[in-house]
Design a protein around this motif. Sequence first.
Motif, short mmCIF file in Angstrom:
data_model
loop_
_atom_site.label_atom_id
_atom_site.label_comp_id
_atom_site.label_asym_id
_atom_site.label_seq_id
_atom_site.Cartn_x
_atom_site.Cartn_y
_atom_site.Cartn_z
N VAL A 105 0.85 -1.19 0.00
CA VAL A 105 0.00 0.00 0.00
C VAL A 105 0.89 1.24 0.00
CG1 VAL A 105 -1.76 1.29 1.28
CG2 VAL A 105 -1.85 -1.22 1.20
N ASP A 106 0.73 2.07 -1.02
CA ASP A 106 1.48 3.32 -1.13
C ASP A 106 0.65 4.44 -0.51
OD1 ASP A 106 3.47 5.20 -2.09
OD2 ASP A 106 1.97 5.79 -3.58
N HIS A 107 1.32 5.27 0.28
CA HIS A 107 0.60 6.38 0.92
C HIS A 107 1.50 7.61 1.00
CE1 HIS A 107 2.97 4.81 4.25
NE2 HIS A 107 2.80 5.96 4.85
N CYS A 108 0.89 8.76 1.13
CA CYS A 108 1.61 10.02 1.30
C CYS A 108 2.06 10.10 2.76
CB CYS A 108 0.70 11.19 0.95
SG CYS A 108 1.45 12.80 1.27
N HIS A 109 3.35 10.25 2.98
CA HIS A 109 3.86 10.30 4.35
C HIS A 109 3.46 11.59 5.07
CE1 HIS A 109 7.00 7.17 3.11
NE2 HIS A 109 5.98 6.59 3.69
N ARG A 110 3.18 12.64 4.29
CA ARG A 110 2.78 13.91 4.90
C ARG A 110 1.32 13.88 5.37
NH1 ARG A 110 0.49 18.13 2.57
NH2 ARG A 110 0.97 17.38 0.49
N THR A 111 0.44 13.35 4.51
CA THR A 111 -1.00 13.38 4.83
C THR A 111 -1.54 12.04 5.31
OG1 THR A 111 -1.70 12.77 2.60
CG2 THR A 111 -1.38 15.14 3.05
N GLY A 112 -0.83 10.96 5.01
CA GLY A 112 -1.32 9.63 5.35
C GLY A 112 -2.32 9.07 4.35
N ARG A 113 -2.67 9.84 3.33
CA ARG A 113 -3.66 9.42 2.34
C ARG A 113 -3.11 8.28 1.48
NH1 ARG A 113 -4.96 10.33 -2.93
NH2 ARG A 113 -3.19 11.70 -3.27
N VAL A 114 -3.89 7.22 1.32
CA VAL A 114 -3.51 6.09 0.49
C VAL A 114 -3.64 6.49 -0.97
CG1 VAL A 114 -4.11 3.74 -0.20
CG2 VAL A 114 -4.13 4.38 2.21
N ILE A 131 9.60 4.93 -5.12
CA ILE A 131 8.90 6.19 -4.83
C ILE A 131 9.32 6.72 -3.46
CG2 ILE A 131 6.63 7.20 -4.34
CD1 ILE A 131 5.54 5.37 -6.58
N GLY A 132 9.42 5.83 -2.49
CA GLY A 132 9.84 6.25 -1.15
C GLY A 132 11.26 6.77 -1.13
N LYS A 133 12.17 6.11 -1.86
CA LYS A 133 13.57 6.56 -1.89
C LYS A 133 13.71 7.90 -2.59
CE LYS A 133 15.71 2.06 -1.40
NZ LYS A 133 16.10 2.27 -0.03
N LEU A 134 12.77 8.23 -3.48
CA LEU A 134 12.79 9.54 -4.13
C LEU A 134 12.07 10.59 -3.27
CD1 LEU A 134 12.18 8.43 -7.80
CD2 LEU A 134 14.26 9.47 -6.87
N GLY A 135 11.71 10.21 -2.07
CA GLY A 135 11.12 11.16 -1.12
C GLY A 135 9.72 11.62 -1.47
N ASP A 136 8.98 10.82 -2.24
CA ASP A 136 7.64 11.22 -2.67
C ASP A 136 7.65 12.56 -3.40
OD1 ASP A 136 6.75 8.91 -1.45
OD2 ASP A 136 5.87 9.90 0.27
N ASP A 137 8.77 12.88 -4.04
CA ASP A 137 8.97 14.19 -4.68
C ASP A 137 8.82 14.06 -6.19
OD1 ASP A 137 9.88 16.61 -5.69
OD2 ASP A 137 11.78 16.58 -4.61
N PRO A 138 7.76 14.64 -6.77
CA PRO A 138 7.57 14.55 -8.23
C PRO A 138 8.74 15.14 -9.01
CG PRO A 138 5.56 15.34 -7.18
CD PRO A 138 6.63 15.31 -6.12
N ASP A 139 9.38 16.21 -8.49
CA ASP A 139 10.52 16.79 -9.19
C ASP A 139 11.70 15.81 -9.22
OD1 ASP A 139 9.22 19.19 -9.79
OD2 ASP A 139 9.83 20.10 -7.90
N ALA A 140 11.94 15.13 -8.12
CA ALA A 140 13.02 14.13 -8.07
C ALA A 140 12.71 13.00 -9.04
CB ALA A 140 13.21 13.60 -6.65
N SER A 141 11.46 12.59 -9.11
CA SER A 141 11.06 11.54 -10.05
C SER A 141 11.29 11.99 -11.49
CB SER A 141 9.59 11.17 -9.85
OG SER A 141 9.39 10.68 -8.55
#
Length: 73
Positions: free
Chosen positions: A16-25, A37-47
């Motif tokens: 299950v993937d979720h936003c670490h800031r909001t907790g939203r799945v 995705i986690g290693k990229l820090g959930d950052d769209p720019d890094a992706s």
Amino acid sequence: MLRSRSSAPTEPATHVDHCHRTGRVRGVLCFNCNSAIGKLGDDPDASSRAIAYLGGNSWKPILVATGVYQLPS
């Protein structure tokens, strides 16, 4: 659903993937995609930079003055 090249096509998406800031799945992914995705820090720019790098596009900093660099947008 994302799939990495190393994932077997029959591997179930069980993480299950979720936003670490909001907790939203956001969805359910295979282990490799969820980890990436986690290693990229959930950052769209890094992706986006990672995708550009894999595609052969350079995103190296540009020297604009001594000791001052600018990243391409």
